[in-house]
Design a protein around this motif. Structure first.
Motif, PDB file in Angstrom:
ATOM      1  N   LYS A  93       6.128   7.413  28.719  1.00  0.00           N
ATOM      2  CA  LYS A  93       6.523   8.807  28.809  1.00  0.00           C
ATOM      3  C   LYS A  93       5.299   9.721  28.919  1.00  0.00           C
ATOM      4  O   LYS A  93       4.227   9.406  28.403  1.00  0.00           O
ATOM      5  N   LEU A  94       5.484  10.847  29.579  1.00  0.00           N
ATOM      6  CA  LEU A  94       4.396  11.804  29.768  1.00  0.00           C
ATOM      7  C   LEU A  94       3.836  12.274  28.437  1.00  0.00           C
ATOM      8  O   LEU A  94       2.618  12.412  28.279  1.00  0.00           O
ATOM      9  N   TRP A  95       4.710  12.501  27.456  1.00  0.00           N
ATOM     10  CA  TRP A  95       4.250  12.988  26.163  1.00  0.00           C
ATOM     11  C   TRP A  95       3.363  11.966  25.451  1.00  0.00           C
ATOM     12  O   TRP A  95       2.515  12.326  24.639  1.00  0.00           O
ATOM     13  N   THR A  96       3.567  10.702  25.763  1.00  0.00           N
ATOM     14  CA  THR A  96       2.717   9.661  25.177  1.00  0.00           C
ATOM     15  C   THR A  96       1.289   9.812  25.682  1.00  0.00           C
ATOM     16  O   THR A  96       0.321   9.708  24.913  1.00  0.00           O
ATOM     17  N   PHE A  97       1.139  10.058  26.998  1.00  0.00           N
ATOM     18  CA  PHE A  97      -0.188  10.281  27.569  1.00  0.00           C
ATOM     19  C   PHE A  97      -0.833  11.528  26.979  1.00  0.00           C
ATOM     20  O   PHE A  97      -2.013  11.533  26.624  1.00  0.00           O
ATOM     21  N   ILE A  98      -0.054  12.590  26.883  1.00  0.00           N
ATOM     22  CA  ILE A  98      -0.587  13.842  26.339  1.00  0.00           C
ATOM     23  C   ILE A  98      -1.047  13.645  24.895  1.00  0.00           C
ATOM     24  O   ILE A  98      -2.134  14.090  24.505  1.00  0.00           O
ATOM     25  N   TRP A  99      -0.234  12.954  24.104  1.00  0.00           N
ATOM     26  CA  TRP A  99      -0.583  12.698  22.709  1.00  0.00           C
ATOM     27  C   TRP A  99      -1.843  11.844  22.605  1.00  0.00           C
ATOM     28  O   TRP A  99      -2.716  12.096  21.772  1.00  0.00           O
ATOM     29  N   PHE A 100      -1.952  10.829  23.469  1.00  0.00           N
ATOM     30  CA  PHE A 100      -3.109   9.934  23.466  1.00  0.00           C
ATOM     31  C   PHE A 100      -4.404  10.710  23.709  1.00  0.00           C
ATOM     32  O   PHE A 100      -5.373  10.580  22.951  1.00  0.00           O
ATOM     33  N   PHE A 101      -4.434  11.525  24.748  1.00  0.00           N
ATOM     34  CA  PHE A 101      -5.645  12.276  25.076  1.00  0.00           C
ATOM     35  C   PHE A 101      -5.923  13.364  24.035  1.00  0.00           C
ATOM     36  O   PHE A 101      -7.084  13.635  23.710  1.00  0.00           O
ATOM     37  N   ALA A 102      -4.867  13.975  23.513  1.00  0.00           N
ATOM     38  CA  ALA A 102      -5.061  15.024  22.515  1.00  0.00           C
ATOM     39  C   ALA A 102      -5.706  14.453  21.255  1.00  0.00           C
ATOM     40  O   ALA A 102      -6.684  15.020  20.732  1.00  0.00           O
ATOM     41  N   VAL A 103      -5.180  13.342  20.766  1.00  0.00           N
ATOM     42  CA  VAL A 103      -5.740  12.723  19.563  1.00  0.00           C
ATOM     43  C   VAL A 103      -7.173  12.268  19.808  1.00  0.00           C
ATOM     44  O   VAL A 103      -8.052  12.429  18.952  1.00  0.00           O
ATOM     45  N   GLY A 104      -7.415  11.712  20.993  1.00  0.00           N
ATOM     46  CA  GLY A 104      -8.768  11.253  21.321  1.00  0.00           C
ATOM     47  C   GLY A 104      -9.771  12.390  21.341  1.00  0.00           C
ATOM     48  O   GLY A 104     -10.862  12.294  20.766  1.00  0.00           O
ATOM     49  N   ILE A 105      -9.418  13.492  21.984  1.00  0.00           N
ATOM     50  CA  ILE A 105     -10.318  14.639  22.079  1.00  0.00           C
ATOM     51  C   ILE A 105     -10.507  15.302  20.723  1.00  0.00           C
ATOM     52  O   ILE A 105     -11.627  15.620  20.306  1.00  0.00           O
ATOM     53  N   PHE A 106      -9.407  15.500  19.988  1.00  0.00           N
ATOM     54  CA  PHE A 106      -9.498  16.164  18.690  1.00  0.00           C
ATOM     55  C   PHE A 106     -10.339  15.358  17.703  1.00  0.00           C
ATOM     56  O   PHE A 106     -11.158  15.915  16.962  1.00  0.00           O
ATOM     57  N   SER A 107     -10.144  14.036  17.684  1.00  0.00           N
ATOM     58  CA  SER A 107     -10.915  13.200  16.761  1.00  0.00           C
ATOM     59  C   SER A 107     -12.390  13.195  17.136  1.00  0.00           C
ATOM     60  O   SER A 107     -13.267  13.187  16.259  1.00  0.00           O
ATOM     61  N   ASN A 108     -12.679  13.229  18.439  1.00  0.00           N
ATOM     62  CA  ASN A 108     -14.075  13.291  18.885  1.00  0.00           C
ATOM     63  C   ASN A 108     -14.719  14.608  18.480  1.00  0.00           C
ATOM     64  O   ASN A 108     -15.877  14.645  18.056  1.00  0.00           O
ATOM     65  N   ILE A 109     -13.998  15.695  18.620  1.00  0.00           N
ATOM     66  CA  ILE A 109     -14.526  16.996  18.229  1.00  0.00           C
ATOM     67  C   ILE A 109     -14.766  17.037  16.723  1.00  0.00           C
ATOM     68  O   ILE A 109     -15.744  17.618  16.242  1.00  0.00           O
ATOM     69  N   GLY A 110     -13.876  16.401  15.953  1.00  0.00           N
ATOM     70  CA  GLY A 110     -14.068  16.337  14.513  1.00  0.00           C
ATOM     71  C   GLY A 110     -15.353  15.632  14.142  1.00  0.00           C
ATOM     72  O   GLY A 110     -16.021  15.988  13.163  1.00  0.00           O
ATOM     73  N   SER A 111     -15.720  14.625  14.945  1.00  0.00           N
ATOM     74  CA  SER A 111     -16.963  13.887  14.691  1.00  0.00           C
ATOM     75  C   SER A 111     -18.187  14.626  15.205  1.00  0.00           C
ATOM     76  O   SER A 111     -19.219  14.678  14.531  1.00  0.00           O
ATOM     77  N   THR A 112     -18.081  15.203  16.395  1.00  0.00           N
ATOM     78  CA  THR A 112     -19.245  15.814  17.039  1.00  0.00           C
ATOM     79  C   THR A 112     -19.514  17.230  16.529  1.00  0.00           C
ATOM     80  O   THR A 112     -20.557  17.508  15.934  1.00  0.00           O
ATOM     81  N   ALA A 113     -18.562  18.129  16.773  1.00  0.00           N
ATOM     82  CA  ALA A 113     -18.741  19.523  16.353  1.00  0.00           C
ATOM     83  C   ALA A 113     -18.636  19.664  14.842  1.00  0.00           C
ATOM     84  O   ALA A 113     -19.228  20.573  14.255  1.00  0.00           O
ATOM     85  N   GLY A 114     -17.882  18.771  14.213  1.00  0.00           N
ATOM     86  CA  GLY A 114     -17.652  18.868  12.785  1.00  0.00           C
ATOM     87  C   GLY A 114     -18.660  18.157  11.923  1.00  0.00           C
ATOM     88  O   GLY A 114     -19.675  18.731  11.527  1.00  0.00           O
ATOM     89  N   VAL A 115     -18.402  16.886  11.636  1.00  0.00           N
ATOM     90  CA  VAL A 115     -19.228  16.169  10.653  1.00  0.00           C
ATOM     91  C   VAL A 115     -20.671  15.994  11.126  1.00  0.00           C
ATOM     92  O   VAL A 115     -21.589  15.924  10.302  1.00  0.00           O
ATOM     93  N   HIS A 116     -20.895  15.967  12.423  1.00  0.00           N
ATOM     94  CA  HIS A 116     -22.260  15.768  12.918  1.00  0.00           C
ATOM     95  C   HIS A 116     -23.048  17.076  12.977  1.00  0.00           C
ATOM     96  O   HIS A 116     -24.025  17.254  12.253  1.00  0.00           O
TER      97      HIS A 116
END
Length: 268
Positions: free
Chosen positions: A51-74
């Motif tokens: 489903k399209l929402w599965t793709f959207i959720w996949f990329f959203a979680v990937g980007i958000f978690s990366n931002i949490g690591s890069t812009a956030g904890v790092h």
């Protein structure tokens, strides 16, 4: 044969010795499980309708978690390269939590030790122990005694005064903890081993310019000239700065970068 390396005016003597790895089997099982489920997810994506929402959720979680690591904890908590108001810090704490890289306090402690004692036994992800160790192997074994002893010397008083960091540390249940690191230097300083990698920078929202980062760890962009086409985390910080939720953004001017590059080219 032995060699000496000066790190922050401290001489560290490294002698070759055989390391007896003490494997953390729980982490090994978790890592294997995560990668097998990822492969299974790819299999389902190829052979079954998604489903399209599965793709959207996949990329959203990937980007958000990366931002949490890069812009956030790092960039925010480890290097204090900029300041953020509590709404932005709360968002970054949530993003960092879903990245499954352990709590902020432990992440910052190990990363500050890494910068202070790069590529020595006190470095949690010492690249001299090989590509695999510096990327993932270090979370599969118990830490070297030097990592523990030197880590106890790192100033973490700022984190102990941050209520969000304290809250997450108390209630975070994640034990797995991994990040990336690279092996060779392309420019700026040959004594600094981390390398530049555009592909990794794109995948990790802007963390691939690692040699620059080790020269100017306090630069909130973590990359020369910003590299906005590949540096999503920098764009994220700039957006929140526009909203007034991020401020005191530290960066190295073109003049400082040029001066440092010329000085190192003369030395090398």
């Amino acid at each position: 044969m032995k060699f000496e390396k000066i790190v922050n005016d401290e001489v560290l003597v490294k002698k070759p010795h055989k390391i007896e790895w003490q494997i953390i089997w729980a982490n090994v099982i978790i890592v294997i499980y995560i990668h097998f489920t990822a492969l299974y997810g790819i299999y389902l994506t190829i052979f079954y309708p998604i489903k399209l929402w599965t793709f959207i959720w996949f990329f959203a979680v990937g980007i958000f978690s990366n931002i949490g690591s890069t812009a956030g904890v790092h960039r925010l908590w480890s290097h204090r390269s900029y300041k953020a108001k509590w709404p932005m810090k709360l968002i970054l704490m949530i993003f960092q939590t879903i990245s499954y890289q352990g709590h902020i306090y432990g992440w910052v402690r190990d990363h500050r030790v890494h910068h202070k004692f790069t590529d020595t036994d006190a470095d949690p992800y010492n690249a001299r122990k090989g590509f695999f160790f510096s990327h993932i192997g270090w979370i599969l074994v118990h830490k070297h005694p030097d990592v523990i002893s030197k880590g106890a010397m790192i100033d973490l008083s700022d984190l102990k005064q941050d209520c969000l960091v304290v809250f997450q540390r108390k209630y975070d249940g994640h034990s797995l903890f991994c990040r990336s690191k690279f092996n060779k230097c392309l420019f700026y300083h040959r004594s600094i081993s981390p390398t530049e990698n555009a592909v990794v920078s794109f995948i990790s929202c802007g963390e691939g310019w690692h040699n620059y980062h080790h020269v100017f760890p306090w630069d909130y962009k973590a990359a020369e000239l910003g590299n906005y086409k590949l540096n999503i985390a920098t764009a994220f910080i700039d957006f929140f700065a526009y909203l007034g939720l991020a401020y005191d953004l530290k960066t190295a001017s073109a003049k400082i970068v040029k001066k440092r590059a010329l000085r190192n080219s003369e030395i090398n």
